[in-house]
Design an enzyme around this catalytic site. Sequence first.
Site, PDB file in Angstrom:
ATOM      1  N   SER A  99       7.607  -6.490  13.757  1.00  0.00           N
ATOM      2  CA  SER A  99       6.795  -7.011  14.850  1.00  0.00           C
ATOM      3  C   SER A  99       7.715  -6.138  16.228  1.00  0.00           C
ATOM      4  CB  SER A  99       6.850  -8.271  15.258  1.00  0.00           C
ATOM      5  OG  SER A  99       8.526  -8.579  15.233  1.00  0.00           O
ATOM      6  N   HIS A 122       2.387 -11.053  11.828  1.00  0.00           N
ATOM      7  CA  HIS A 122       1.609 -10.045  12.579  1.00  0.00           C
ATOM      8  C   HIS A 122       0.679  -9.419  12.122  1.00  0.00           C
ATOM      9  CE1 HIS A 122       4.620 -10.733  15.921  1.00  0.00           C
ATOM     10  NE2 HIS A 122       5.605 -10.876  15.014  1.00  0.00           N
ATOM     11  N   LYS A 147      -0.413 -16.475  16.307  1.00  0.00           N
ATOM     12  CA  LYS A 147      -0.436 -15.188  16.830  1.00  0.00           C
ATOM     13  C   LYS A 147      -1.888 -14.666  16.801  1.00  0.00           C
ATOM     14  CE  LYS A 147       4.112 -14.026  15.373  1.00  0.00           C
ATOM     15  NZ  LYS A 147       4.879 -14.572  16.470  1.00  0.00           N
TER      16      LYS A 147
HETATM   17  N1  PMP Z   1       7.689 -14.661  11.015  1.00  0.00           N
HETATM   18  C1  PMP Z   1       7.727 -13.402  11.959  1.00  0.00           C
HETATM   19  C2  PMP Z   1       7.864 -12.147  11.423  1.00  0.00           C
HETATM   20  C3  PMP Z   1       7.526 -13.717  13.252  1.00  0.00           C
HETATM   21  O1  PMP Z   1       7.409 -12.708  14.197  1.00  0.00           O
HETATM   22  C4  PMP Z   1       7.669 -15.016  13.757  1.00  0.00           C
HETATM   23  C5  PMP Z   1       7.443 -15.315  15.332  1.00  0.00           C
HETATM   24  N2  PMP Z   1       7.752 -14.253  16.001  1.00  0.00           N
HETATM   25  C6  PMP Z   1       7.707 -16.096  12.927  1.00  0.00           C
HETATM   26  C7  PMP Z   1       7.742 -15.753  11.494  1.00  0.00           C
HETATM   27  C8  PMP Z   1       7.679 -17.449  13.473  1.00  0.00           C
HETATM   28  O2  PMP Z   1       6.421 -17.765  14.022  1.00  0.00           O
HETATM   29  P1  PMP Z   1       6.122 -18.949  15.002  1.00  0.00           P
HETATM   30  O3  PMP Z   1       6.614 -18.218  16.210  1.00  0.00           O
HETATM   31  O4  PMP Z   1       4.901 -19.291  14.930  1.00  0.00           O
HETATM   32  O5  PMP Z   1       6.936 -20.109  14.780  1.00  0.00           O
END
Ligand code: PMP
Length: 392
Positions: free
Chosen positions: A185, A213, A244
């Site tokens: 990400s 993502h 997302k």
């Molecule tokens: N896994 C990845 C690769 C992420 O980028 C994120 C959030 N940025 C998450 C898990 C966690 O997801 P959430 O924000 O929906 O709790």
Amino acid sequence: MALLDKFAAVAAIRAGLNTSSHDPTQVVIGTIISATEGIVEGRHTILAGTNNYLGLTFDPACIAAGQNALATQGSGTTGSRMANGSYATHAALEQELADFYEMPYGMVFSTGYAANLGTLAALLTPGDAVLLDADAHASLYDGCRMSGAEIFRFKHNDVVSLEKRLQRLGERAENCLIVTEGLYSVLGDCAPLRQIVEVAERFGAKLLVDEAHSLGAYGDHGRGVAEAEGVLDRVDFVVGTFSKSLGAMGGFCVSPHAELKLFRYVSRPFIFTASSSPSIIATTREALRQLVARPELRQTLWRNARQLYQGVQSIGFTTGPEVSPVVAVRIGEKEAALQCWNRLLELGIYVNLMIPPASPDSSSYLRCSVSAAHTTAQMETILEAFRQLRQN
Ligand code: PMP
């Protein structure tokens, strides 16, 4: 050191971010207008750092589904599924996710973070070995740590490094878990999942892929990078988030392994937290339907991604290694990045500032995330702002 003294260091880091007019940790979107626009400090702003890849947060069908659930099922579940029971819609979403991935088992968590904690801490126990990509998301690290398993990091997206670690594990390799993401990400680079799957199978290791993502963006059906690479049916656990592409909140794990049904009895981040409210579940279910029914959203997302990626490159910026819905623009020094980030905000463009240690190398980046809801005119305005950065 006294208990509270450590916060002096935090205060010093924060003060360092405060040298220019806007503090990147304190941005307030005073009014949200649409999936891609808001009012920030009184200024109309194009939002280009939201992870709202399919732009579904303002989708009328998703909103109607959420409103209906709110009116008919109430505002919250007021407890965990283990203690208070599940609503039928939690179970329905689990089935729909399993069907979407063409896997038999699915489990829903209250956030993506909890999905990673809950899956990894259920799956791994002390004495197990887990091989983790060095640039994996904090939630994957935290889940591995919470489990008490022995963590071995391999170099980011480096199959040779992964293979070496597996070799060193000897007999333990066939009981270990490899953890990777689909799309990373920060720089917007994809894991070489086909090669990773091949290595995993050769050593008899299991594989977990976080498609947070990449869900909705990659693959013929939008299932993620594993689908795009043609190896989804060889992945043991796919985890992801609703926050997302699906524009809601929550997370999930799907798997071909029947043991996933038992994770809920041992997964503390599942057991000891309230389940998602009915409106969130309804919004997510509708968003998943939209993702399936409207592949044109994915096409628009990619058109925008290409436009921004190629556009910033032609202005003279260095980007991440491949075109993706995440466009990372390398600035270099932290101070310069902070200045550029401020300038973009003043020009009415909101992006994410990524500085070490949040960035994977010692460089700082302006991280843009593209949405299917960005119009061509908005994409042009974003590029024009980057052009101005170059001129200053
Ligand atoms: N896994 C990845 C690769 C992420 O980028 C994120 C959030 N940025 C998450 C898990 C966690 O997801 P959430 O924000 O929906 O709790």
